[in-house]
Write a protein that holds these residues in place. Structure first.
Motif, short mmCIF file in Angstrom:
data_model
loop_
_atom_site.label_atom_id
_atom_site.label_comp_id
_atom_site.label_asym_id
_atom_site.label_seq_id
_atom_site.Cartn_x
_atom_site.Cartn_y
_atom_site.Cartn_z
N HIS A 204 -33.18 22.09 -6.09
CA HIS A 204 -33.50 21.98 -7.55
C HIS A 204 -32.79 22.68 -8.30
CE1 HIS A 204 -35.32 24.96 -5.36
NE2 HIS A 204 -35.95 25.82 -6.39
N HIS A 227 -43.91 27.88 -8.71
CA HIS A 227 -44.15 26.23 -9.43
C HIS A 227 -43.78 26.61 -10.94
CE1 HIS A 227 -46.61 24.82 -5.41
NE2 HIS A 227 -45.80 23.96 -5.82
N LYS A 229 -41.37 26.24 -14.44
CA LYS A 229 -41.31 25.63 -15.24
C LYS A 229 -40.31 26.47 -15.66
CE LYS A 229 -42.76 21.54 -15.86
NZ LYS A 229 -43.77 20.19 -16.80
N PHE A 233 -34.49 25.87 -13.01
CA PHE A 233 -34.78 24.68 -11.94
C PHE A 233 -35.56 23.70 -12.21
CE2 PHE A 233 -35.58 28.56 -8.73
CZ PHE A 233 -34.76 28.86 -8.16
N ASP A 234 -35.41 22.46 -11.51
CA ASP A 234 -35.12 21.27 -12.14
C ASP A 234 -34.94 20.48 -13.03
OD1 ASP A 234 -37.03 18.86 -10.89
OD2 ASP A 234 -38.25 19.77 -11.62
N ASP A 236 -33.19 17.85 -15.01
CA ASP A 236 -32.77 16.53 -15.28
C ASP A 236 -31.41 16.04 -14.73
OD1 ASP A 236 -34.96 16.21 -16.11
OD2 ASP A 236 -34.89 15.58 -17.87
N HIS A 239 -29.77 15.76 -10.83
CA HIS A 239 -29.98 14.21 -10.48
C HIS A 239 -28.79 13.17 -10.52
CE1 HIS A 239 -34.12 15.05 -9.03
NE2 HIS A 239 -34.28 15.42 -10.42
N ALA A 260 -36.51 21.13 -2.36
CA ALA A 260 -36.66 22.34 -3.78
C ALA A 260 -37.81 21.88 -4.15
CB ALA A 260 -36.99 20.61 -4.31
N VAL A 262 -40.21 22.43 -6.97
CA VAL A 262 -41.06 21.66 -8.27
C VAL A 262 -42.04 21.97 -8.51
CG1 VAL A 262 -38.80 20.42 -8.18
CG2 VAL A 262 -40.42 19.59 -7.01
N ARG A 267 -42.22 15.25 -8.97
CA ARG A 267 -41.19 15.93 -10.59
C ARG A 267 -40.73 15.90 -8.89
NH1 ARG A 267 -39.23 16.24 -14.67
NH2 ARG A 267 -38.18 17.24 -14.28
N LEU A 268 -41.16 16.58 -7.58
CA LEU A 268 -40.71 16.14 -5.75
C LEU A 268 -39.19 15.20 -5.91
CD1 LEU A 268 -40.00 18.10 -3.61
CD2 LEU A 268 -41.64 16.93 -2.90
N TYR A 271 -36.26 13.79 -6.16
CA TYR A 271 -35.69 14.60 -5.45
C TYR A 271 -35.26 12.89 -4.31
CZ TYR A 271 -34.84 18.46 -8.28
OH TYR A 271 -34.75 18.83 -8.95
#
Ligand code: NOJ
Length: 502
Positions: A204, A227, A229, A233-234, A236, A239, A260, A262, A267-268, A271
């Motif tokens: 992520h 976790h 935000k 991390f994470d 878009d 991807h 990951a 997230v 959200r997970l 992936y």
């Protein structure tokens, strides 16, 4: 091409802790080769090897200096090939770790970047930035390292570079096409050597928000399991990277599993999918207490999200980053751990085991400082070394293996039908017989503290409460029990059983 991984049991080998083949006291690849028959006998479908690449070992090999070679501590590329061949002969597939978010500060790319100038192609492989404040003496933004302290380190010419982990792990700049090309080539290198898949480290992490904005943490605590935000991390864009990897992986019939962290199961799930990776660990399950209500909630949300993307759920109870579940579960930890594994192995999807859990090992929580090599320890006082102590194969034990493990050696457990090792062997066999083609979960009525579900002809009951549970209501005979001496009529607290109507 098969989807072998969908229901697979995959055994994580932490190479330094698993088995020592050359007698120098540290685990290595020849040690893995030697113990493959043990793993075949245990009944695993695949092994996942944590990094064995050339590395200064600042972070147990997650600081890679050469992605295409074996560190001398672990052996040679020939040792890898010999290990992979023997695994194949025994029907065990091999997954290797891929570390794309960062490399070692000893990687030639980084040493070259250090001696190059800002704005040079050498520096553009990383995140070099001027500092803030008068004279640029403050880091470029407020990002914190997962291992404590700022995520930026200043170099001689006054610029700063980004490292989300230790300063010896500079983050790679994935806006640079050269990094993309390099990792596609690294994937190819290992697939050409016959590997069946990859565990993607910090899956992520590679993409950072445009402009590297402050994270503004507020009161939020940043650590590996967070976790929160955050702008690194994470994102878009990560991807898009997997969209380029997946056709290559597919062309070799290889799979990949995401590590990951997230903010939600939803959200997970992003992936995994036909243009993403094949699996993503459900860490919520690993973080749960030994508690029926928590398990049920997590199992339901994980299965629901997996369903949306048509991917299998991916379960795990322990790994090299968290205290072992025997320790996490507190009082009666081993008893609860034996029950939890019967739950995990009954769930639809694939299951990852961490080396040594089949022996019922706990963490060595009172490690002497000399055995603490986790980079987080120096910076935060927290260390992951307690779950990375060498596996006890036979007597005599060697430091820092604790005396209480004398009863837990693989040798000692081998012939004892009540041992945890033999419970795992039975459970993996029973999983093949009863769960391989079993339908999805059908939840059954159960008292508080008890989890009960049916998969086809098999009923699974897990008692996390404090009173025995009568089994008669569920029907069928006990085919697997976490209790040493199962009572066919009732399930004591802290135990689990599988019953079948056949
Ligand atoms: C996750 C790995 O599991 C952990 O051991 C490592 O420290 C970090 N990623 C950084 O690579």
């Amino acid at each position: 091409m098969t989807d072998w991984w969908r229901n697979a049991v995959i055994y994580q080998v932490y190479p330094r802790s698993f088995a020592d083949g050359n007698g120098d006291g540290a685990g290595d690849l020849p040690g893995v080769t030697e113990r493959l028959p043990y793993l075949a006998d245990l009944g695993v479908d695949a092994i996942w090897l944590s990094p064995f690449y050339r590395s200064p070992m600042v972070d147990g090999g997650y600081d890679v200096a050469d992605y295409r070679d074996v560190d001398p501590v672990f052996g040679t590329l020939d040792d890898f090939d010999a290990m992979a061949k023997k695994a194949r002969d025994l029907g065990i597939r091999v997954i290797v770790d891929l570390v794309p978010n960062h490399c070692s500060d000893q990687h030639p790319w980084f040493t070259r970047a250090l001696s190059a100038e800002n704005g040079s192609p050498e520096r553009d492989r990383f995140w070099f930035r001027p500092g803030r404040g008068p004279g640029g003496t403050e880091p470029p933004n407020d990002w914190r390292s997962i291992f404590g302290g700022p995520a930026w380190t200043r170099v001689e010419d006054g610029s700063w570079y980004l490292h989300l982990f230790a300063p010896e792990q500079p983050d790679l700049n994935w806006t640079n096409p050269e990094i993309h090309a390099e990792f596609l080539d690294i994937l190819k290198f290992w697939m050409e050597r016959g590997v069946d898949g990859f565990r993607v480290d910090v899956a992520h992490g590679m993409v950072k928000a445009e402009g590297l904005p402050d994270a503004d943490y507020g009161d939020g605590e940043m650590n590996m399991f967070s976790h929160l935000k955050v702008p690194y991390f994470d994102q878009d864009g990560v991807h898009d990277i997997y969209r380029t990897w997946r056709p290559l992986l597919d062309s070799y019939g290889a799979m990949a599993v995401a590590e990951a962290w997230v903010s939600s199961a939803e959200r997970l799930a992003r992936y995994v999918g036909p243009d993403q990776l094949n699996q993503a660990f459900s860490f919520d399950f690993m973080l749960a207490d030994f508690d029926a209500a928590q398990y049920r909630k997590i199992i339901e949300s994980t299965l629901a999200e997996a369903d949306v993307v048509g991917a299998p759920a991916t379960w795990v109870l322990s790994n090299h980053d968290k205290p072992r579940h025997v320790t996490r579960y507190g009082d009666d930890g081993l008893r609860k751990a034996r029950a939890a594994i019967l739950l995990m192995l009954a769930l639809p999807g694939s299951a990852y085991l961490y080396n040594g859990e089949e022996l019922g090992l706990d963490d060595v929580t009172d490690l002497a400082d000399e055995f603490k090599v986790d980079p987080a320890y120096r910076r935060t006082g927290e260390s992951r070394d307690g779950c990375r102590v060498a596996l006890p194969w036979s007597l005599p034990l060697t430091p820092p293996q604790p005396a209480r493990w004398e009863k837990l050696t693989a040798d000692a457990q081998d012939a004892d039908p009540a041992s945890t090792l033999n419970l795992y062997r039975r459970a993996l066999r029973a999983r093949r017989t009863h769960m391989a083609d079993a339908p999805e979960i059908e939840w059954l009525q159960a008292p508080a503290g008890v989890l009960a579900f049916r998969r086809g002809e098999t009923t699974v009951v897990v008692n996390t409460g404090s009173r025995p549970v009568p089994l008669g209501v569920y029907g069928g005979r006990v085919v697997l029990s976490s209790d040493d001496r199962p009572d066919p009529a009732q399930l004591p607290p802290g135990t689990a059983a599988w019953l079948t109507r056949l």
